[in-house]
Structure formats: structure tokens, C-alpha cells
Design a protein around this motif. Structure first.
Motif, PDB file in Angstrom:
ATOM      1  N   PRO A  39       0.759  -1.196  -0.102  1.00  0.00           N
ATOM      2  CA  PRO A  39      -0.025   0.059   0.010  1.00  0.00           C
ATOM      3  C   PRO A  39       1.015   1.215  -0.105  1.00  0.00           C
ATOM      4  O   PRO A  39       2.089   1.230   0.316  1.00  0.00           O
ATOM      5  N   TRP A  40       0.324   2.355  -0.653  1.00  0.00           N
ATOM      6  CA  TRP A  40       0.960   3.510  -0.609  1.00  0.00           C
ATOM      7  C   TRP A  40       2.202   3.710  -1.549  1.00  0.00           C
ATOM      8  O   TRP A  40       3.101   4.329  -1.479  1.00  0.00           O
ATOM      9  N   ALA A  41       2.174   2.769  -2.432  1.00  0.00           N
ATOM     10  CA  ALA A  41       3.225   2.729  -3.417  1.00  0.00           C
ATOM     11  C   ALA A  41       3.515   4.094  -4.202  1.00  0.00           C
ATOM     12  O   ALA A  41       4.407   4.458  -4.642  1.00  0.00           O
ATOM     13  N   ASN A 101       5.488  10.302   0.894  1.00  0.00           N
ATOM     14  CA  ASN A 101       5.886  10.403   2.286  1.00  0.00           C
ATOM     15  C   ASN A 101       4.458  10.345   3.164  1.00  0.00           C
ATOM     16  O   ASN A 101       3.301  10.580   2.895  1.00  0.00           O
ATOM     17  N   LEU A 102       4.667  10.196   4.454  1.00  0.00           N
ATOM     18  CA  LEU A 102       3.377  10.204   5.469  1.00  0.00           C
ATOM     19  C   LEU A 102       2.858  11.503   5.555  1.00  0.00           C
ATOM     20  O   LEU A 102       1.590  11.523   5.328  1.00  0.00           O
ATOM     21  N   THR A 103       3.422  12.600   5.406  1.00  0.00           N
ATOM     22  CA  THR A 103       2.673  13.841   5.415  1.00  0.00           C
ATOM     23  C   THR A 103       1.649  14.109   4.131  1.00  0.00           C
ATOM     24  O   THR A 103       0.433  14.578   4.426  1.00  0.00           O
ATOM     25  N   GLN A 104       2.038  13.531   2.900  1.00  0.00           N
ATOM     26  CA  GLN A 104       1.160  13.779   1.751  1.00  0.00           C
ATOM     27  C   GLN A 104       0.204  12.587   1.779  1.00  0.00           C
ATOM     28  O   GLN A 104      -1.064  13.147   1.813  1.00  0.00           O
ATOM     29  N   ALA A 110      -1.062   3.595   6.158  1.00  0.00           N
ATOM     30  CA  ALA A 110      -0.241   4.710   6.339  1.00  0.00           C
ATOM     31  C   ALA A 110       0.610   4.916   7.599  1.00  0.00           C
ATOM     32  O   ALA A 110       1.959   5.232   7.522  1.00  0.00           O
ATOM     33  N   GLU A 111       0.026   4.794   8.562  1.00  0.00           N
ATOM     34  CA  GLU A 111       0.501   4.978   9.923  1.00  0.00           C
ATOM     35  C   GLU A 111       1.211   3.573  10.269  1.00  0.00           C
ATOM     36  O   GLU A 111       2.401   3.699  11.138  1.00  0.00           O
ATOM     37  N   GLY A 112       0.985   2.595   9.785  1.00  0.00           N
ATOM     38  CA  GLY A 112       1.432   1.230  10.393  1.00  0.00           C
ATOM     39  C   GLY A 112       2.810   0.649   9.736  1.00  0.00           C
ATOM     40  O   GLY A 112       3.140  -0.435   9.656  1.00  0.00           O
ATOM     41  N   GLY A 113       3.500   1.691   9.040  1.00  0.00           N
ATOM     42  CA  GLY A 113       4.926   1.193   8.551  1.00  0.00           C
ATOM     43  C   GLY A 113       5.013   1.267   7.245  1.00  0.00           C
ATOM     44  O   GLY A 113       6.236   0.833   6.634  1.00  0.00           O
ATOM     45  N   ILE A 160       7.504   5.835   6.326  1.00  0.00           N
ATOM     46  CA  ILE A 160       8.337   6.169   7.429  1.00  0.00           C
ATOM     47  C   ILE A 160       7.716   7.326   8.340  1.00  0.00           C
ATOM     48  O   ILE A 160       7.176   8.338   7.864  1.00  0.00           O
ATOM     49  N   GLY A 161       7.658   6.926   9.506  1.00  0.00           N
ATOM     50  CA  GLY A 161       7.357   8.022  10.498  1.00  0.00           C
ATOM     51  C   GLY A 161       5.695   7.728  11.018  1.00  0.00           C
ATOM     52  O   GLY A 161       5.302   8.554  11.802  1.00  0.00           O
TER      53      GLY A 161
END
Length: 145
Positions: free
Chosen positions: A34-36, A40-43, A78-81, A84-85
Motif C-alpha cells: 500500500p501507498w506505493a 511520504n506520510l505527510t502527503q 499509512a501509519e503502520g509502517g 516512514i514515521g
């Protein structure tokens, strides 16, 4: 997010109402990674927040149980690794909440195949967190209290 990206998202939303679809495409979480398509996490957080707000502001109807659970899974990933962050505790709570809500859902709200896919995805997320050592840290902190 960059100003151009925010403008693009706003224009898509105005023209087509596609923020939910945009989040699902960028997340693409039924894949192995996921999130490929997110840098970044902020986005990811900004995109999730904008899509949640868009769904709530439509007024014609409130988001369905499936949409709400899908947003929580997207946020948990997104939060689970995957980025990053992220906050592992938030991810764990979201995954567990999704599993509970799916088990309680009526078949008219979410069909059996969707329930199985959601539950499997959440269990995989919890397993990933456990393998990363989050559960050990959590137990140690609970013992300290």
C-alpha cells in the motif's frame, strides 16, 4: 503537499467529486505494498484528511460503513509502517476497530467476501506490526504502568 498538488486535488474534487477514488488509487492497498504511489506520510495524511472531509461535506448522505472502514484501513496502512514515521499505536487501534466493526456488520452493509478481504488485510497489518516489535513495546509499556 505542494501548492500545485493541492490545486490539482481541489480541481478534481470540484469537477468530478473524485477524492475518495483518488485516495483509493494512491493507496492501492489490496496490493502487497500500500501507498506505493505516495512519497511520504505527510502527503498521505493530507490526502486522507481531505477525502474524509469531502465525504462528510457532501450532505446528500453520510459515508457508508464500508467507506468509513476503508478510510480507517487506508489510514492504518499509512501509519503502520508502509510510510516512514507512522504511529504504530494508531495503526493497531484502527486495524482492531475495523475487524470489530466488520464482524458486527450486517450482510446488507458489507457482503461476506468484502468482510473476509477486510479482515485478512487488517490481520496482516497487525501481524506486520507485531513482527516489527510494536506489540513487545506495547506490552513492556503496559507492564511499566
Amino acid at each position: 503537499l505542494e501548492k500545485d498538488t493541492i490545486k490539482y486535488i481541489a480541481n478534481c474534487n470540484e469537477m468530478f467529486g473524485t477524492l475518495l477514488l483518488l485516495v483509493i488509487n494512491v493507496w492501492s492497498g489490496w496490493n502487497q505494498t500500500p501507498w506505493a504511489y505516495c512519497n511520504n506520510l505527510t502527503q498521505a495524511r493530507a490526502l486522507i484528511k481531505a477525502a474524509r472531509l469531502w465525504c462528510l461535506q457532501q450532505g446528500a448522505r453520510k459515508p457508508s460503513l464500508f467507506e468509513t472502514i476503508l478510510f480507517d484501513i487506508v489510514e492504518a496502512d499509512a501509519e503502520g509502517g508502509f510510510l516512514i514515521g507512522g504511529l504504530s499505536k494508531v495503526a493497531s487501534e484502527l486495524y482492531q476497530s475495523c475487524i470489530e466493526r466488520v464482524k458486527e456488520a450486517k450482510d446488507e452493509e458489507i457482503n461476506l467476501n468484502a468482510k473476509r478481504i477486510i479482515e485478512a488485510h487488517c490481520l496482516a497489518g497487525l501481524s506486520r506490526l507485531s513482527l516489527s516489535g510494536f506489540e513487545e513495546k506495547k506490552k513492556k509499556n503496559d507492564d511499566d504502568d
